[in-house]
Design a protein around this motif. Sequence first.
Motif, PDB file in Angstrom:
ATOM      1  N   TYR A 111       0.522  -5.390  -5.390  1.00  0.00           N
ATOM      2  CA  TYR A 111      -0.569  -6.100  -4.714  1.00  0.00           C
ATOM      3  C   TYR A 111      -0.594  -7.568  -5.137  1.00  0.00           C
ATOM      4  O   TYR A 111      -0.858  -8.468  -4.342  1.00  0.00           O
ATOM      5  N   ALA A 169      -4.091   3.015  -5.562  1.00  0.00           N
ATOM      6  CA  ALA A 169      -4.789   1.815  -5.118  1.00  0.00           C
ATOM      7  C   ALA A 169      -4.993   0.918  -6.340  1.00  0.00           C
ATOM      8  O   ALA A 169      -5.001   1.410  -7.473  1.00  0.00           O
ATOM      9  N   GLU A 211       0.834  -1.215   0.000  1.00  0.00           N
ATOM     10  CA  GLU A 211       0.000   0.000   0.000  1.00  0.00           C
ATOM     11  C   GLU A 211       0.862   1.256   0.000  1.00  0.00           C
ATOM     12  O   GLU A 211       0.550   2.231  -0.690  1.00  0.00           O
ATOM     13  N   ASN A 245      -2.412   7.998   4.409  1.00  0.00           N
ATOM     14  CA  ASN A 245      -2.594   8.369   3.010  1.00  0.00           C
ATOM     15  C   ASN A 245      -1.277   8.783   2.361  1.00  0.00           C
ATOM     16  O   ASN A 245      -1.245   9.417   1.337  1.00  0.00           O
ATOM     17  N   LYS A 250      -4.412   3.801   9.574  1.00  0.00           N
ATOM     18  CA  LYS A 250      -5.052   4.565   8.500  1.00  0.00           C
ATOM     19  C   LYS A 250      -4.077   5.633   8.031  1.00  0.00           C
ATOM     20  O   LYS A 250      -3.673   6.504   8.801  1.00  0.00           O
ATOM     21  N   HIS A 300       2.068   7.983   0.353  1.00  0.00           N
ATOM     22  CA  HIS A 300       2.635   6.998  -0.567  1.00  0.00           C
ATOM     23  C   HIS A 300       4.102   7.341  -0.788  1.00  0.00           C
ATOM     24  O   HIS A 300       4.491   8.495  -0.674  1.00  0.00           O
ATOM     25  N   SER A 353      -4.411   8.511  -2.226  1.00  0.00           N
ATOM     26  CA  SER A 353      -5.617   7.849  -1.728  1.00  0.00           C
ATOM     27  C   SER A 353      -5.310   7.232  -0.364  1.00  0.00           C
ATOM     28  O   SER A 353      -4.211   6.742  -0.120  1.00  0.00           O
ATOM     29  N   SER A 354      -6.281   7.272   0.515  1.00  0.00           N
ATOM     30  CA  SER A 354      -6.030   6.742   1.856  1.00  0.00           C
ATOM     31  C   SER A 354      -6.206   5.228   1.854  1.00  0.00           C
ATOM     32  O   SER A 354      -6.938   4.666   1.050  1.00  0.00           O
ATOM     33  N   TYR A 355      -5.482   4.607   2.758  1.00  0.00           N
ATOM     34  CA  TYR A 355      -5.521   3.145   2.851  1.00  0.00           C
ATOM     35  C   TYR A 355      -5.289   2.750   4.300  1.00  0.00           C
ATOM     36  O   TYR A 355      -4.921   3.597   5.132  1.00  0.00           O
ATOM     37  N   LYS A 356      -5.534   1.504   4.588  1.00  0.00           N
ATOM     38  CA  LYS A 356      -5.256   1.001   5.936  1.00  0.00           C
ATOM     39  C   LYS A 356      -4.116   0.000   5.809  1.00  0.00           C
ATOM     40  O   LYS A 356      -4.282  -1.082   5.233  1.00  0.00           O
TER      41      LYS A 356
END
Lengths: 374, 345
Positions: free
Chosen positions: A164, A60, A54, A135, A133, A137, A124-127
């Motif tokens: 991924y 994403a 991530e 955001n 949490k 990158h 983009s935010s991600y966990k």
Amino acid sequence: MVNTGVKVKRNKHVRRLDIATARQLMWWKFKRHRMALLGISVILFFLLLAIFAEFLSPYAPYERTAIYTSGSPMGLNFIDTDRKLHICPFVYGRVSKRDPVTLRLKPAIDTSQCWPLRFFVKGSSYKLWGIFKLNIHLFGAKGGFIHIFGTDKLGRDLFSRCLYATRTSLSVGVIGIIFTFFIGIVMGGIAGYIGGMVDNIIMRIIEFIRSIPTLPLWLSLAAALPREWSALKVYFAITLILSLVSWTNLARRVRSKLLALREEDFVISARLAGCKTARIIRRHLLPSFLSYIIVDLTISFPWMILGETSLSFLGLGLREPAVSWGVLLFSAQNILSIVHMPWLLIPGIFVIVSVIAFNFVGDGLRDAADPYSK
Amino acid sequence: MAPLLEIKDLKLYYPVGRSGLLGKPITTVKAVDGVSFTIIRGESMGLVGESGSGKTSLGRAILRVVEPTSGKVLLHLGKKIIDITSINHDNLRRMWKHMQMIFQDPYSSLNPRMTVRDIIAEPMVANHIAKGSDLKDRVVDMARRCGLDVEQLSRYPHAFSGGQRQRIGIARALVLHPDFLVCDEPISSLDVSIQAQIMNLLKDLQQQLNLTYLFIAHNLSVVAYACDRVAVMYLGQLVEVAPTEILYYKPKHPYTESLMSAIPAPDPDNVMEPILISGERPNPANPPSGCRFHTRCQYVDTKCETQVPELIEYDSDHFIACHYAEELQLKGALEQPAAVKKEHT
């Protein structure tokens, strides 16, 4: 003089072969195997990619850049058209242009725009691992977008998707290997230790499974999965299918090792020493063939990955929205997409490199675990 | 002359081959076929015979490491007499405190993944006999008695030579202070110089710890040096049991005679004239009728082919299984025909 210098240096780290444990001896032998060391660093690198997917990926996996569909990889530049050197690398801007012959909208390079590369950008935010949490990158382009491996037909970033996919494919391997390990040791252990009738039955089952060609077996098992299953369910089912086929080799190995070791003098002396069966297995039998099992598993790891990849490639393994190397390669199936979008084959490089790396590590481990090698 | 072990009609058959998938064994190899003898407390009993005669199988069947097919092994402990062959497995494990074994191959008899200290301590740990510092002291004490360097106890077996490894094996076998020790060719895989050291160590330990040995070997000189009595084995059966000197110099069985004639004399002028027995050793799965040695015996008679000779005590403590034990005049070890001697002097 140089020679003596080297000698002194070596003497500082005298290896006490006489008091070394079996594990230390193995590690020393393994370290001499250059390619295995290279392989293990590649695998560690891949693991890092998978763990921090991530954070390392700029987008994403389902994020689309609508104006840059089927876009080619964007190269990093240091010198612009005005021959000006940029300290921070940049990518040229992209615009959509209509092809004069086919009248299709095609992305084209716009050298008038420079989008500099920036590190630790907000996106983009991600966990991360489902806990943190965030955001941030690792990198991104200021003022535009950056797709270093290009994009697919829907404009999704191939680089991000590769990361991924690494996570999925490696974890299929790991989980599959754990299943294999478990089934193989239990079945082989039962066959080898109890023996007789049970041994006979288990061995015949193994021979039956091994006599079926692998790919049709996978295909039929995978085709039997309900279509409406969620991606996660399919994922576990696929790993289980892969290990249901591959445990046979390990079970045989465990059985033969147990049979051989059971008659070994040191096992007899352990019995004479008053050890109970459980202690004999734990203290005397298991440690002496654990290294072989680890080697075996390392060598069978690539088969897991290849199995998953080929199933997904044929459309019977994982499916969208899951992302794995096989799923990514699935979109590179027809000649048209290969001609127009050769970058879709990049996930194939990941597969090849990881398989080769695992093979090298397996080779190195096998040599290291072999007490008769020098 | 209190007996320690009485072995009565002990048999050990190995099944060979199977008819079909789950069928019964096609045939059995009679590795030990009706062996009876007594081992006296404190003595060294030798057991000799050619390869494949069942010496090792007999040693293992006595300890019940391999389950014997039939027969009895009685262990005399003080006033108690325990039948090793009929007790359950838990009791058998307890009995192994009194009976231990040294192996032929010092390389495969030590677990390569354990330190020497752990190897020697293993019997005490497994039997919950000692713990902590007591355990350490007893390991160190036994290692010293066996001539091991106490400094090197935390090393692994691969760091030791064959002789040292055999010492480790001896220390492990003796750490529980057993009464009886089966020495299964303990020196045959060692250098000659080391052989003497190990033999002397075993002799010293026997005196210190009041041990009884069953000494399996095929080196007749070693047996002569180490043993009080010797049993000769041929094709799973005993052919002669006698005190060492009598067996070597006044053998009464033709097989023993041929064995003794093969002992080289330490004399460069000596011309060896071994009594070469003809033919191959018969298949133990299908032994000859009558006397098992009749196919190769030079004194064979028709009686030998049909009647099985029993192991009978002819003189005191001299057991022979031969129909003509009293009639035959046999040569002992190092006995030379007079004519040959003259030629060379």
